[in-house]
Enzyme design. Structure first.
Site, mmCIF file in Angstrom:
data_model
loop_
_atom_site.group_PDB
_atom_site.id
_atom_site.type_symbol
_atom_site.label_atom_id
_atom_site.label_comp_id
_atom_site.label_asym_id
_atom_site.label_seq_id
_atom_site.Cartn_x
_atom_site.Cartn_y
_atom_site.Cartn_z
ATOM 1 N N THR A 70 9.736 -6.926 -12.627
ATOM 2 C CA THR A 70 9.203 -8.288 -12.724
ATOM 3 C C THR A 70 8.165 -8.514 -11.644
ATOM 4 O O THR A 70 8.430 -8.262 -10.464
ATOM 5 C CB THR A 70 10.338 -9.315 -12.577
ATOM 6 O OG1 THR A 70 11.304 -9.074 -13.600
ATOM 7 C CG2 THR A 70 9.808 -10.743 -12.694
ATOM 8 N N GLY A 99 -1.492 -6.847 0.732
ATOM 9 C CA GLY A 99 -1.781 -8.229 1.113
ATOM 10 C C GLY A 99 -1.700 -8.481 2.606
ATOM 11 O O GLY A 99 -2.556 -9.154 3.185
ATOM 12 N N ASN A 138 -6.148 3.333 10.358
ATOM 13 C CA ASN A 138 -5.375 2.209 10.883
ATOM 14 C C ASN A 138 -5.209 2.192 12.398
ATOM 15 O O ASN A 138 -4.858 1.161 12.964
ATOM 16 C CB ASN A 138 -3.994 2.162 10.219
ATOM 17 C CG ASN A 138 -3.313 3.502 10.161
ATOM 18 O OD1 ASN A 138 -3.782 4.431 9.511
ATOM 19 N ND2 ASN A 138 -2.223 3.644 10.879
ATOM 20 N N CYS A 158 3.425 2.065 12.824
ATOM 21 C CA CYS A 158 4.152 2.750 11.758
ATOM 22 C C CYS A 158 4.951 3.931 12.279
ATOM 23 O O CYS A 158 5.878 4.388 11.646
ATOM 24 C CB CYS A 158 3.184 3.229 10.684
ATOM 25 S SG CYS A 158 2.169 1.896 10.043
ATOM 26 N N ALA A 170 0.818 -1.211 0.000
ATOM 27 C CA ALA A 170 0.000 0.000 0.000
ATOM 28 C C ALA A 170 0.856 1.267 0.000
ATOM 29 O O ALA A 170 0.447 2.293 -0.535
ATOM 30 C CB ALA A 170 -0.958 0.006 1.189
ATOM 31 N N THR A 171 2.052 1.216 0.588
ATOM 32 C CA THR A 171 2.915 2.402 0.562
ATOM 33 C C THR A 171 3.215 2.783 -0.884
ATOM 34 O O THR A 171 3.062 3.944 -1.281
ATOM 35 C CB THR A 171 4.243 2.129 1.309
ATOM 36 O OG1 THR A 171 3.941 1.830 2.669
ATOM 37 C CG2 THR A 171 5.168 3.321 1.240
#
Ligand code: PLP
Length: 398
Positions: free
Chosen positions: A247, A208, A159, A333, A79-80
Site C-alpha cells: 500500500t 525524501g 554523501n 551511515c 533510497a536504500t
C-alpha cells in the site's frame, strides 16, 4: 549572545544525514493523515479516489523535478530500497543475457552491500576507484565495459564529501555501449538541477528526507525509452505495476511530491546562498587556523558541503568539545562502526587525517548567524585541543 545560543538546541550542521521537513511539506501532508485518509488502492469509493488522485499529483511532481514522465516513477520507502530494487531488479531480470555490473568503491553502503548479494548469486562486479577529487576516471569506465556489461551504477553526489560525478558524460559512454546507467541521487535532489534525459540516466534513486521531505518515502525512476525491466523485490498485491507491491503511504507520497516541487523551484537560488555561507565558513577557518585539508575537489561539489581534516585534532574529541554544534565525523551511515571512513580512504587520505575529518552540511534552514557562531566555536576548540596537546606532550616550552 554566545550564552544565548549555547542554551538553545545545538546548531544543526548535518544536512547530509537528514534534513528537517519543510513546513510547507508538512502542511501539504497533514490532511492525508486525517480527513483524507483513504487507501489509494481502494477503487470503489470516494476516499480511495481522493488519496489516489493525491498520489498521482505527487508522482507528477517527482517526475517533473527530474525531467521524467510520471509513468516512469515508482514510489519506494527511500533510497536504500530504490537502490536495492534498481541493482537487484535489473540484474535478476537480465542476468541470462548479460551479467556484469560496474560500480564504484565510494558508493553508499546500500549499493555496495547489494553488490555483495548479487556477487553471491553469481554476478560479476567491477569497482572503479576515485581520484583525490572524489571522481571516477572516465577512461577507467571505458576500459571496464565489456560485451557482458548490463548496468553501471554511479552516485550523482557523494554523501560524505559532496562531490558531483559527471553523469551526462558517464551516461553517454554507457549508451554508446548499450549499457543501462543507474544513479543514486539521494544527495543530489534539491542540491543540483536534475534532468534524467540530459544526464543520460536510465534509473535514478531518490529519497525524501535528504531534500526537506518526509523520512520513509523515496522513489525509483525507471526509463520507458528504451524500457528497462526489473524483477520486484517483494511479492504482493501488484501495486506500482507489480514492481513495488505494498500500500502506498499517501501522506508520505504527497510530502515527497511537495518536496520535489520545492526542490525544482528553489535549487538554483538556494545553492547560491549556501555556497556563499559555505565559502565564508571555509575562509573564516583557513584564515584563523593552519593545517586544514579539504577532502575531495572543490570544483564539482554541492554548495552546502564542507569536508575537512584538521591536523593534530581528533575529530571525535573535537565533537565532544562542541556539544553546541551538530555535525558529523565521517558518514552517519557507518557511525556504528569505529573504522575510519572508507570514502576518505578511497580518495587517498592517510588514516590519521581521516580520523581528523569533519563533515559539515549546511541546509535550507541554516542562517548566516549560525555559520558565524559555528566558525567561532570551531576555531576556539581546535586551538584549545592543539594547545592542550602541546602541553601534554611537553613541547609547549620549545
Ligand atoms: C541517505 C542515503 C541513502 C539512503 O537513503 P534512505 O532513504 O535513508 O534509505 C542512500 N544513498 C545516499 C547517497 C544517501 O545519502
Amino acid at each position: 549572545m554566545n550564552e544565548v545560543i549555547k542554551k538553545r538546541q545545538p546548531i544543526y550542521l548535518d544536512n547530509h544525514a537528514t534534513t528537517p521537513t519543510d513546513p510547507r511539506v508538512v502542511e501539504a501532508m497533514l490532511p492525508y493523515f486525517t480527513e483524507k485518509f483513504g487507501n489509494p488502492h481502494s477503487g470503489s469509493h470516494y476516499y480511495g479516489w481522493e488519496a489516489a488522485e493525491a498520489v498521482e499529483v505527487a508522482r507528477a511532481q517527482v517526475a517533473a523535478a527530474i525531467g521524467a514522465a510520471p509513468e516512469e516513477i515508482y514510489f519506494t520507502s527511500g533510497a536504500t530500497e530504490a537502490n536495492n530494487l534498481a541493482l537487484k531488479g535489473v540484474t535478476r531480470f537480465y542476468r541470462d543475457k548479460k551479467n556484469h555490473i560496474i560500480t564504484c568503491v565510494s558508493e553508499h553502503p546500500c549499493i555496495l552491500d547489494s553488490a555483495l548479494d548479487l556477487e553471491s548469486e553469481g554476478t560479476d562486479f567491477t569497482y572503479l576507484t576515485v581520484g583525490s577529487d572524489g571522481l571516477i576516471d572516465i577512461n577507467d569506465l571505458k576500459a571496464a565495459i565489456t560485451e557482458d556489461t548490463l548496468l553501471v551504477s554511479i552516485m550523482t553526489v557523494q554523501n560524505e564529501i559532496g562531490t558531483i560525478q559527471p553523469m551526462a558524460e558517464i551516461g553517454a559512454l554507457c549508451h554508446e555501449h548499450k549499457v543501462y546507467l543507474h544513479t543514486d541521487a539521494a544527495q543530489a535532489l534539491g542540491k543540483i538541477p536534475l534532468d534524467v534525459k540530459a544526464m543520460n540516466i536510465d534509473l535514478m534513486s531518490l529519497t525524501g528526507h535528504k531534500a526537506y521531505g518526509p523520512m520513509g518515502c523515496g522513489a525509483l525512476y525507471v526509463t520507458n525509452k528504451p524500457k528497462a525491466r526489473l524483477k520486484p523485490l517483494f511479492s504482493g498485491g501488484g501495486q506500482e505495476k507489480g514492481i513495488r507491491p505494498g500500500t502506498l503511504p499517501a501522506p508520505l507520497c504527497v510530502g515527497l511530491g511537495k518536496a520535489c516541487e520545492l526542490a525544482q523551484a528553489e535549487v538554483v537560488q538556494e545553492s547560491e546562498v549556501l555556497r556563499g555561507m559555505r565559502d565564508g565558513l571555509l575562509s573564516a577557518l583557513t584564515d584563523a587556523l593552519s593545517g586544514l585539508h579539504i577532502n575531495g575537489g572543490m570544483d564539482a561539489r554541492v554548495a552546502g558541503n564542507l569536508n575537512i581534516s584538521v591536523e593534530n585534532v581528533n575529530a571525535e574529541s573535537l565533537m565532544a568539545a562542541l556539544p553546541d554544534l551538530a555535525f558529523s565525523t565521517g558518514s552517519a551511515c557507518s557511525s556504528a562502526s569505529a573504522v575510519s571512513s572508507y570514502v576518505l580512504n578511497a580518495i587517498g587520505l592517510p588514516g590519521e587525517l581521516a580520523e581528523s575529518s569533519l563533515r559539515i552540511g549546511l541546509g535550507r534552514f541554516t542562517t548566516a548567524e549560525e555559520v558565524d557562531y559555528a566558525a567561532m566555536r570551531l576555531i576556539e576548540e581546535i586551538n584549545n585541543i592543539r594547545e592542550n596537546r602541546q602541553v601534554l606532550s611537553g613541547d609547549a616550552a620549545e
